[in-house]
Design a protein around this motif. Structure first.
Motif, PDB file in Angstrom:
ATOM      1  N   VAL A 198     -64.416  20.923  32.188  1.00 39.00           N
ATOM      2  CA  VAL A 198     -65.235  22.077  31.855  1.00 39.00           C
ATOM      3  C   VAL A 198     -64.301  23.276  31.923  1.00 39.00           C
ATOM      4  O   VAL A 198     -63.780  23.614  32.984  1.00 39.00           O
ATOM      5  N   GLY A 199     -64.061  23.908  30.763  1.00 41.00           N
ATOM      6  CA  GLY A 199     -63.019  24.927  30.697  1.00 41.00           C
ATOM      7  C   GLY A 199     -61.684  24.280  31.028  1.00 41.00           C
ATOM      8  O   GLY A 199     -61.328  23.241  30.487  1.00 41.00           O
ATOM      9  N   ASP A 200     -60.928  24.882  31.939  1.00 37.87           N
ATOM     10  CA  ASP A 200     -59.640  24.283  32.322  1.00 37.87           C
ATOM     11  C   ASP A 200     -59.732  23.529  33.643  1.00 37.87           C
ATOM     12  O   ASP A 200     -58.721  23.213  34.260  1.00 37.87           O
ATOM     13  N   LYS A 201     -60.965  23.218  34.057  1.00 38.19           N
ATOM     14  CA  LYS A 201     -61.184  22.551  35.340  1.00 38.19           C
ATOM     15  C   LYS A 201     -61.577  21.090  35.144  1.00 38.19           C
ATOM     16  O   LYS A 201     -62.477  20.782  34.363  1.00 38.19           O
ATOM     17  N   ALA A 202     -60.876  20.200  35.855  1.00 44.32           N
ATOM     18  CA  ALA A 202     -61.270  18.786  35.889  1.00 44.32           C
ATOM     19  C   ALA A 202     -62.336  18.635  36.967  1.00 44.32           C
ATOM     20  O   ALA A 202     -62.033  18.630  38.158  1.00 44.32           O
ATOM     21  N   ARG A 226     -64.414   5.870  41.334  1.00 44.08           N
ATOM     22  CA  ARG A 226     -63.994   7.272  41.408  1.00 44.08           C
ATOM     23  C   ARG A 226     -62.475   7.367  41.350  1.00 44.08           C
ATOM     24  O   ARG A 226     -61.769   6.490  41.858  1.00 44.08           O
ATOM     25  N   TYR A 227     -61.992   8.439  40.738  1.00 41.68           N
ATOM     26  CA  TYR A 227     -60.554   8.561  40.505  1.00 41.68           C
ATOM     27  C   TYR A 227     -60.133  10.012  40.698  1.00 41.68           C
ATOM     28  O   TYR A 227     -60.870  10.946  40.350  1.00 41.68           O
ATOM     29  N   GLU A 228     -58.960  10.209  41.262  1.00 37.87           N
ATOM     30  CA  GLU A 228     -58.382  11.543  41.394  1.00 37.87           C
ATOM     31  C   GLU A 228     -57.204  11.660  40.427  1.00 37.87           C
ATOM     32  O   GLU A 228     -56.155  11.046  40.643  1.00 37.87           O
ATOM     33  N   ARG A 245     -59.766  24.164  21.438  1.00 41.98           N
ATOM     34  CA  ARG A 245     -60.730  25.235  21.742  1.00 41.98           C
ATOM     35  C   ARG A 245     -62.053  24.657  22.243  1.00 41.98           C
ATOM     36  O   ARG A 245     -63.139  25.100  21.860  1.00 41.98           O
ATOM     37  N   LEU A 246     -61.957  23.719  23.142  1.00 38.65           N
ATOM     38  CA  LEU A 246     -63.141  23.077  23.705  1.00 38.65           C
ATOM     39  C   LEU A 246     -63.630  23.817  24.934  1.00 38.65           C
ATOM     40  O   LEU A 246     -62.826  24.329  25.727  1.00 38.65           O
ATOM     41  N   ASP A 247     -64.936  23.849  25.117  1.00 39.43           N
ATOM     42  CA  ASP A 247     -65.529  24.419  26.319  1.00 39.43           C
ATOM     43  C   ASP A 247     -65.728  23.351  27.387  1.00 39.43           C
ATOM     44  O   ASP A 247     -65.570  23.610  28.573  1.00 39.43           O
ATOM     45  N   PHE A 248     -66.085  22.156  26.950  1.00 42.55           N
ATOM     46  CA  PHE A 248     -66.225  21.019  27.854  1.00 42.55           C
ATOM     47  C   PHE A 248     -65.970  19.755  27.042  1.00 42.55           C
ATOM     48  O   PHE A 248     -66.150  19.730  25.825  1.00 42.55           O
ATOM     49  N   ALA A 249     -65.534  18.701  27.725  1.00 41.08           N
ATOM     50  CA  ALA A 249     -65.216  17.457  27.017  1.00 41.08           C
ATOM     51  C   ALA A 249     -64.924  16.349  28.004  1.00 41.08           C
ATOM     52  O   ALA A 249     -64.600  16.597  29.172  1.00 41.08           O
ATOM     53  N   GLY A 250     -65.030  15.135  27.528  1.00 35.36           N
ATOM     54  CA  GLY A 250     -64.548  13.979  28.266  1.00 35.36           C
ATOM     55  C   GLY A 250     -63.232  13.553  27.649  1.00 35.36           C
ATOM     56  O   GLY A 250     -63.168  13.221  26.460  1.00 35.36           O
TER      57      GLY A 250
END
Length: 300
Positions: A198-202, A226-228, A245-250
């Motif tokens: 989400v944005g530049d945050k994982a 779960r994975y880090e 230019r994505l706002d959120f993505a998988g």
């Protein structure tokens, strides 16, 4: 504080329970943040939009932002022409929806990707009537290699072929649908990492693995834990987000022969229910928070 009004645009022809559940999660996440997120379908909106010298949107209340959870890119572009801010943008959705275009857009950017050959365009009813081009594909990629339809989800349109006969049978099934060919990364057979950005945050990540299928997707019988993500995986994902230019993505990553991350696919509207079940993190909260903050900053 005044309640924020926004739209969640979805496809009117999708009726699965998993999609309905995801939409409700987004609506509830919005309500927690003083945002009324109204579900609107493409079947509702398109008849409301009159195209002429200017686009007329005949709905009575204008949303502050649109959370566009569909792949009806024509509708997305029309809404943007009305001055609405879409999350994600129409162009970003269009790039991610077409797997060949994703690789073309990122080519030369420093993003590590599997060697890829885009199949020639063909038409109905001919299909791939002349398969002479396959000789160069075989020479460049070697068997086995992966055949992917350019449009598809949940790993359902992805095939692993071991010889010319299997390739021809695969293309016969695909007919005139656009597809591409990719080098098979053996080190990542049945395994990948999904990072929810989400944005530049994982915000969350999981390792997906399948001992019976080369595809790691949960839909194909895969498992998850779960994975880090490490710094290299996270930075690659951030770079993809910026470039498209994505706002959120998988972001789906494979592991190369040297252990380094290799981009597999980018999902502009990634389902996050499995991610929640795996990690306990509800990405809906982060997505809504991001949309509210960004739309506030972009207000005139």
């Amino acid at each position: 504080m005044n309640e924020i009004y926004a739209w969640l645009v979805v496809n009117g022809f999708i009726c699965s329970e998993k999609f309905r559940q995801l939409f409700q999660w987004l609506v509830k996440a919005a309500a927690k943040q003083n945002c009324r997120l109204e579900i609107m379908t493409n079947t509702q909106l398109l008849p409301e939009l009159v195209l002429g010298p200017e686009v007329k949107l005949r709905t009575t209340r204008r949303p502050r932002f649109v959370l566009f959870w569909d792949k009806d890119v024509r509708l997305a572009r029309i809404l943007e022409s009305c001055g609405l801010r879409l999350f994600n943008r129409a162009e970003s959705i269009s790039i991610c929806d077409d797997k060949a275009r994703t690789f073309i857009e990122l080519q030369g950017s420093g993003i590590r990707m599997p060697e890829t050959v885009v199949a020639p365009k063909t038409f109905r009813p001919e299909g791939f009537a002349d398969l002479g081009f396959l000789k160069k594909v075989e020479e460049g990629l070697g068997y086995p290699f992966v055949v992917k339809e350019c449009y598809g989800s949940f790993g359902q349109q992805v095939y692993l072929v071991y010889n010319r006969q299997q390739t021809e049978e695969c293309l016969l099934r695909i007919q005139n649908r656009p597809c591409l060919f990719q080098k098979y990364i053996r080190a990542s057979a049945g395994s990948d990492v999904r990072i929810q950005m989400v944005g530049d945050k994982a915000v969350a990540a999981m390792h997906r693995y399948n001992e019976k299928d080369f595809r790691a997707n949960i839909t194909n019988g895969g498992s998850m834990k779960r994975y880090e993500p490490d710094a290299e995986q996270t930075e690659l994902s951030r770079k993809v987000m910026r470039l498209l230019r994505l706002d959120f993505a998988g972001i789906d990553l494979l592991s190369g022969e040297d252990g380094g991350p290799v981009l597999c696919e980018v999902n502009s509207n990634a389902h996050f229910i499995n991610m929640y079940q795996c990690t306990g993190i509800n990405a809906a909260d982060d997505i809504i928070r991001y949309c509210i903050q960004e739309s506030a900053e972009e207000q005139p």
